[in-house]
Design a protein around this motif. Structure first.
Motif, PDB file in Angstrom:
ATOM      1  N   HIS A   1       0.838  -1.196   0.000  1.00 35.60           N
ATOM      2  CA  HIS A   1       0.000   0.000   0.000  1.00 35.60           C
ATOM      3  C   HIS A   1       0.882   1.259   0.000  1.00 35.60           C
ATOM      4  CE1 HIS A   1      -3.658   2.144   2.082  1.00 35.60           C
ATOM      5  NE2 HIS A   1      -3.214   2.810   1.034  1.00 35.60           N
ATOM      6  N   ALA A   2       1.881   1.265   0.892  1.00 35.04           N
ATOM      7  CA  ALA A   2       2.763   2.434   1.017  1.00 35.04           C
ATOM      8  C   ALA A   2       3.534   2.684  -0.277  1.00 35.04           C
ATOM      9  CB  ALA A   2       3.724   2.230   2.182  1.00 35.04           C
ATOM     10  N   MET A   3       4.000   1.615  -0.898  1.00 35.51           N
ATOM     11  CA  MET A   3       4.757   1.763  -2.152  1.00 35.51           C
ATOM     12  C   MET A   3       3.842   2.272  -3.268  1.00 35.51           C
ATOM     13  SD  MET A   3       7.082  -1.695  -2.012  1.00 35.51           S
ATOM     14  CE  MET A   3       8.123  -1.354  -3.431  1.00 35.51           C
ATOM     15  N   ASP A   4       2.655   1.687  -3.337  1.00 34.43           N
ATOM     16  CA  ASP A   4       1.716   2.062  -4.387  1.00 34.43           C
ATOM     17  C   ASP A   4       1.350   3.545  -4.283  1.00 34.43           C
ATOM     18  OD1 ASP A   4      -0.016   1.374  -6.586  1.00 34.43           O
ATOM     19  OD2 ASP A   4      -1.678   1.636  -5.181  1.00 34.43           O
ATOM     20  N   LEU A   5       1.098   3.983  -3.062  1.00 36.76           N
ATOM     21  CA  LEU A   5       0.740   5.381  -2.844  1.00 36.76           C
ATOM     22  C   LEU A   5       1.885   6.315  -3.234  1.00 36.76           C
ATOM     23  CD1 LEU A   5      -1.667   6.943  -1.630  1.00 36.76           C
ATOM     24  CD2 LEU A   5      -0.492   6.847   0.588  1.00 36.76           C
ATOM     25  N   ARG A   6       3.082   5.956  -2.825  1.00 40.12           N
ATOM     26  CA  ARG A   6       4.251   6.786  -3.132  1.00 40.12           C
ATOM     27  C   ARG A   6       4.548   6.784  -4.634  1.00 40.12           C
ATOM     28  NH1 ARG A   6       7.398   9.534  -4.796  1.00 40.12           N
ATOM     29  NH2 ARG A   6       9.466  10.181  -4.013  1.00 40.12           N
ATOM     30  N   MET A   7       4.310   5.631  -5.290  1.00 39.48           N
ATOM     31  CA  MET A   7       4.573   5.522  -6.732  1.00 39.48           C
ATOM     32  C   MET A   7       3.678   6.448  -7.552  1.00 39.48           C
ATOM     33  SD  MET A   7       7.069   3.732  -7.923  1.00 39.48           S
ATOM     34  CE  MET A   7       6.538   3.382  -9.596  1.00 39.48           C
ATOM     35  N   GLN A   8       2.505   6.809  -6.993  1.00 39.36           N
ATOM     36  CA  GLN A   8       1.612   7.722  -7.722  1.00 39.36           C
ATOM     37  C   GLN A   8       2.280   9.071  -7.950  1.00 39.36           C
ATOM     38  OE1 GLN A   8      -2.208   7.896  -5.732  1.00 39.36           O
ATOM     39  NE2 GLN A   8      -2.327   5.663  -5.610  1.00 39.36           N
ATOM     40  N   ARG A   9       3.296   9.407  -7.161  1.00 40.66           N
ATOM     41  CA  ARG A   9       3.982  10.686  -7.291  1.00 40.66           C
ATOM     42  C   ARG A   9       5.375  10.544  -7.917  1.00 40.66           C
ATOM     43  NH1 ARG A   9       1.560  14.322  -8.011  1.00 40.66           N
ATOM     44  NH2 ARG A   9       2.882  15.853  -6.965  1.00 40.66           N
ATOM     45  N   ALA A  10       5.728   9.328  -8.350  1.00 39.65           N
ATOM     46  CA  ALA A  10       7.073   9.112  -8.916  1.00 39.65           C
ATOM     47  C   ALA A  10       7.086   9.501 -10.385  1.00 39.65           C
ATOM     48  CB  ALA A  10       7.467   7.654  -8.760  1.00 39.65           C
ATOM     49  N   GLU A  11       8.123  10.227 -10.785  1.00 34.39           N
ATOM     50  CA  GLU A  11       8.189  10.725 -12.159  1.00 34.39           C
ATOM     51  C   GLU A  11       9.362  10.193 -12.957  1.00 34.39           C
ATOM     52  OE1 GLU A  11       8.046  14.938 -11.713  1.00 34.39           O
ATOM     53  OE2 GLU A  11       5.898  14.924 -11.196  1.00 34.39           O
ATOM     54  N   SER A  12      10.244   9.433 -12.316  1.00 36.52           N
ATOM     55  CA  SER A  12      11.422   8.959 -13.052  1.00 36.52           C
ATOM     56  C   SER A  12      11.799   7.554 -12.589  1.00 36.52           C
ATOM     57  CB  SER A  12      12.608   9.892 -12.796  1.00 36.52           C
ATOM     58  OG  SER A  12      13.010   9.784 -11.440  1.00 36.52           O
ATOM     59  N   LEU A  13      12.627   6.916 -13.399  1.00 35.68           N
ATOM     60  CA  LEU A  13      13.144   5.592 -13.040  1.00 35.68           C
ATOM     61  C   LEU A  13      13.923   5.671 -11.723  1.00 35.68           C
ATOM     62  CD1 LEU A  13      13.784   2.613 -13.724  1.00 35.68           C
ATOM     63  CD2 LEU A  13      15.769   3.452 -15.023  1.00 35.68           C
ATOM     64  N   SER A  14      14.725   6.716 -11.572  1.00 35.82           N
ATOM     65  CA  SER A  14      15.525   6.851 -10.347  1.00 35.82           C
ATOM     66  C   SER A  14      14.625   6.921  -9.123  1.00 35.82           C
ATOM     67  CB  SER A  14      16.382   8.115 -10.394  1.00 35.82           C
ATOM     68  OG  SER A  14      17.280   8.033 -11.461  1.00 35.82           O
ATOM     69  N   GLU A  15      13.537   7.664  -9.252  1.00 32.87           N
ATOM     70  CA  GLU A  15      12.605   7.771  -8.125  1.00 32.87           C
ATOM     71  C   GLU A  15      11.982   6.415  -7.813  1.00 32.87           C
ATOM     72  OE1 GLU A  15       9.466  10.944  -7.006  1.00 32.87           O
ATOM     73  OE2 GLU A  15      10.237  11.530  -8.969  1.00 32.87           O
ATOM     74  N   GLU A  16      11.617   5.704  -8.856  1.00 35.37           N
ATOM     75  CA  GLU A  16      11.033   4.374  -8.651  1.00 35.37           C
ATOM     76  C   GLU A  16      12.022   3.450  -7.940  1.00 35.37           C
ATOM     77  OE1 GLU A  16       9.764   2.428 -12.257  1.00 35.37           O
ATOM     78  OE2 GLU A  16       9.066   0.653 -11.167  1.00 35.37           O
ATOM     79  N   LEU A  17      13.277   3.481  -8.386  1.00 37.03           N
ATOM     80  CA  LEU A  17      14.285   2.619  -7.753  1.00 37.03           C
ATOM     81  C   LEU A  17      14.478   2.989  -6.291  1.00 37.03           C
ATOM     82  CD1 LEU A  17      17.023   2.453 -10.557  1.00 37.03           C
ATOM     83  CD2 LEU A  17      15.294   0.729 -10.004  1.00 37.03           C
ATOM     84  N   PHE A  18      14.439   4.282  -6.015  1.00 40.03           N
ATOM     85  CA  PHE A  18      14.644   4.712  -4.632  1.00 40.03           C
ATOM     86  C   PHE A  18      13.482   4.265  -3.738  1.00 40.03           C
ATOM     87  CE2 PHE A  18      15.144   7.894  -1.159  1.00 40.03           C
ATOM     88  CZ  PHE A  18      16.371   7.427  -0.718  1.00 40.03           C
ATOM     89  N   ILE A  19      12.278   4.268  -4.298  1.00 37.82           N
ATOM     90  CA  ILE A  19      11.113   3.761  -3.554  1.00 37.82           C
ATOM     91  C   ILE A  19      11.287   2.257  -3.294  1.00 37.82           C
ATOM     92  CG2 ILE A  19       8.627   3.286  -3.785  1.00 37.82           C
ATOM     93  CD1 ILE A  19       8.563   6.057  -5.354  1.00 37.82           C
ATOM     94  N   LEU A  20      11.751   1.540  -4.315  1.00 38.86           N
ATOM     95  CA  LEU A  20      11.978   0.101  -4.158  1.00 38.86           C
ATOM     96  C   LEU A  20      12.994  -0.190  -3.062  1.00 38.86           C
ATOM     97  CD1 LEU A  20      12.029  -1.202  -7.842  1.00 38.86           C
ATOM     98  CD2 LEU A  20      10.720  -2.231  -5.980  1.00 38.86           C
ATOM     99  N   GLN A  21      14.099   0.550  -3.050  1.00 39.95           N
ATOM    100  CA  GLN A  21      15.150   0.241  -2.075  1.00 39.95           C
ATOM    101  C   GLN A  21      14.782   0.732  -0.674  1.00 39.95           C
ATOM    102  OE1 GLN A  21      18.407   2.631  -3.929  1.00 39.95           O
ATOM    103  NE2 GLN A  21      18.820   3.405  -1.864  1.00 39.95           N
ATOM    104  N   THR A  22      13.956   1.756  -0.591  1.00 43.74           N
ATOM    105  CA  THR A  22      13.618   2.299   0.724  1.00 43.74           C
ATOM    106  C   THR A  22      12.444   1.544   1.354  1.00 43.74           C
ATOM    107  OG1 THR A  22      14.348   4.450  -0.089  1.00 43.74           O
ATOM    108  CG2 THR A  22      13.108   4.446   1.965  1.00 43.74           C
ATOM    109  N   LEU A  23      11.476   1.193   0.535  1.00 41.22           N
ATOM    110  CA  LEU A  23      10.249   0.578   1.074  1.00 41.22           C
ATOM    111  C   LEU A  23      10.121  -0.908   0.727  1.00 41.22           C
ATOM    112  CD1 LEU A  23       7.716   3.449   0.195  1.00 41.22           C
ATOM    113  CD2 LEU A  23       8.860   3.037   2.381  1.00 41.22           C
ATOM    114  N   GLY A  24      10.977  -1.385  -0.156  1.00 41.32           N
ATOM    115  CA  GLY A  24      10.810  -2.748  -0.673  1.00 41.32           C
ATOM    116  C   GLY A  24      11.546  -3.800   0.134  1.00 41.32           C
ATOM    117  N   ASP A  25      11.075  -5.035   0.019  1.00 42.32           N
ATOM    118  CA  ASP A  25      11.747  -6.205   0.597  1.00 42.32           C
ATOM    119  C   ASP A  25      11.246  -7.407  -0.196  1.00 42.32           C
ATOM    120  OD1 ASP A  25       9.141  -6.583   1.614  1.00 42.32           O
ATOM    121  OD2 ASP A  25       9.665  -5.619   3.510  1.00 42.32           O
ATOM    122  N   ASP A  26      11.057  -8.554   0.435  1.00 41.56           N
ATOM    123  CA  ASP A  26      10.609  -9.719  -0.345  1.00 41.56           C
ATOM    124  C   ASP A  26       9.223  -9.513  -0.956  1.00 41.56           C
ATOM    125  OD1 ASP A  26       9.807  -9.775   2.354  1.00 41.56           O
ATOM    126  OD2 ASP A  26       9.504 -11.944   2.331  1.00 41.56           O
TER     127      ASP A  26
END
Ligand code: GUN
Ligand code: ZN
Length: 452
Positions: free
Chosen positions: A394-419
């Motif tokens: 949920h948190a990733m999906d919400l944050r991704m709505q405001r992501a505008e670049s690949l770099s931003e997406e990767l940063f969301i993945l590394q900050t909020l992501g896990d298995d």
């Protein structure tokens, strides 16, 4: 052509690295294809490119459509302790007490081949569920643990590096070998496993504190006899550890000087932690090309200190990044990046998300000297691939709505992501997450807790 029946085409957004990017403008350093694909045959990557081109080239291929997810090379964990799967999350101590109170007692259980085999199953399930397809692990002092480690990797066709820890002092009786037995057992394991399938052996004197000078000489002999093998040990993780090492090796100029004097430093040597280094030690790292390994979650968990990535890179010293389970607190290389980012923040160093994802894939492979086989999506590489879902929670999906670049997406993945962000993991072209019955699903009953 009959072999076309065995071709697989993974479709999704491709991200692959050729060097460590400085930022998103550094487009020579990476390839990003929005509608891309990886063509796999016989466990290897045949081609990576635009989906339409590869679909035309391989019309018979079975298509696995992972859109809109990202396809990257499988993650590589360069320092982990397989016998510590039941040590992770042990409270309250720093390095030496943590080893004595939690880790050593747990490692004694790996004398039992059955226990070793069961834990190896869990270990590999956990690696692949977190997107890790290659790891460099310490086994316990017992050959049973090495057997279990490599046998399970062989079953799963995984590229794994590991070795029996050599330790003949400052540990419980049940965990001590001797200089001769450590040599004999390690030689046996090298002969049996190194180069078998995708296995590589790492000669593994645990650290200076648990090896006598006589055992160090045995390690030295093995390193000379087996230049094809890796070497792994620990270096300058904690101030008490460094002080104790100086007591045990009073003639060495510093901690790294111990390993240097026994000929253990080569470009295939991995030095876990390498936090509190002197200028002389940094010079020796630069000369020998031995590789420091950054273990962010572990360094924070044990309160060990802040790894100086920027300082080492400025000296041309290539380093790797790792989880260090069980002092590390997550199997996820994404979470290692998350904590690594914060450690660098504390030192006013910046970790760009593109460089971060290069680090846990191609960068770590290059440190291992294996980037022709793993760590990229280049044709000819083994088909170890991770599929990442940036909307997994949920948190990733919400944050991704405001992501505008690949770099931003990767940063969301590394900050909020896990298995949860790993939708699938392919090892040599075979899906590990979906369709594979995992050991984790066959849970053992919960034990009764001894106290509050
Ligand atoms: N130094 C020697 N052994 C170990 C270990 O198992 N974990 C960590 N973090 N440091 C060590
Ligand atoms: Zn370690």
């Amino acid at each position: 052509m009959s072999h076309t029946e065995t071709q697989t085409l993974l479709r999704g957004r491709i991200l692959d690295f050729h060097a460590a990017p400085t930022d998103e403008m550094d487009t020579d350093a990476y390839t990003y294809i929005k509608d891309g694909a990886i063509l796999i045959e016989g466990g290897k990557i045949k081609a990576t490119g635009v989906y339409q081109d590869l679909a035309a080239q391989a019309p018979q291929a079975t298509v696995k459509d992972h859109r809109p997810n990202l396809l990257l090379p499988g993650f590589i964990d360069t320092h982990v302790h397989f016998p510590q799967v039941q040590v992770i999350a042990s409270w309250g101590e720093q390095l030496l007490d943590w080893l004595n109170n939690y880790t050593f007692p747990e490692e004694t259980r790996f004398e039992d081949p059955k226990h070793s085999a069961a834990m190896a199953g869990h270990f590999y399930d956990l690696l692949t569920s977190h997107g890790t397809t290659t790891a460099v692990s310490y086994c316990s002092v017992h050959t049973a643990s090495v057997e279990a480690y490599f046998a399970e990797a062989e079953k799963r066709n995984m590229c794994m590096i590991g070795g029996k820890v050599m330790m003949d002092r400052n540990a419980p009786d049940a965990l001590r070998d001797t200089p001769q037995s450590s040599y004999d057992d390690s030689k046996k394991m090298i002969a049996k496993w190194h180069g078998k399938g995708r296995a590589h052996y790492a000669i593994t004197p645990r650290f200076a504190i648990t090896s006598t000078p006589e055992q160090m000489q045995m390690a030295q002999a093995m390193v000379a006899e087996h230049p094809e093998c890796f070497v792994q040990t620990h270096l300058s993780e904690n101030h008490d550890e460094i002080a104790f090492t100086k007591e045990l090796y009073p003639d060495a100029p510093d901690y790294l000087g111990v390993y240097e004097s026994y000929g253990l430093l080569t470009s295939k040597t991995l030095l876990g932690h390498s936090i509190h280094l002197t200028p002389r030690e940094i010079d020796v790292l630069a000369e020998t090309q031995a590789k420091p390994v950054f273990c962010p979650t572990s360094n924070l968990f044990l309160g060990s200190g802040l790894f100086d990535d920027g300082g080492l890179r400025a000296r041309g010293i290539q380093n790797a990044i790792a989880t260090d389970i069980g002092a590390g607190t997550s199997y996820s290389m994404l979470q290692s990046l998350n904590e690594g980012y914060k450690i660098l923040q504390l030192q006013k160093q910046k970790l760009h998300p593109l460089r971060a994802f290069d680090w846990i894939t191609r960068g770590n492979a290059e440190v291992l000297g294996l980037s022709d086989k793993i760590g990229t999506l280049a044709a000819g590489s083994d088909a170890d691939v991770v599929v990442l879902d940036s909307h997994a929670t949920h948190a990733m999906d919400l944050r991704m709505q405001r992501a505008e670049s690949l770099s931003e997406e990767l940063f969301i993945l590394q900050t909020l992501g896990d298995d949860r962000a790993v939708a699938e993991t392919y090892v040599a072209g075979v899906a590990q997450k979906n369709g594979r019955a995992t050991m984790a699903n066959t849970a053992t009953p919960a034990p009764v807790l001894k106290s509050a």
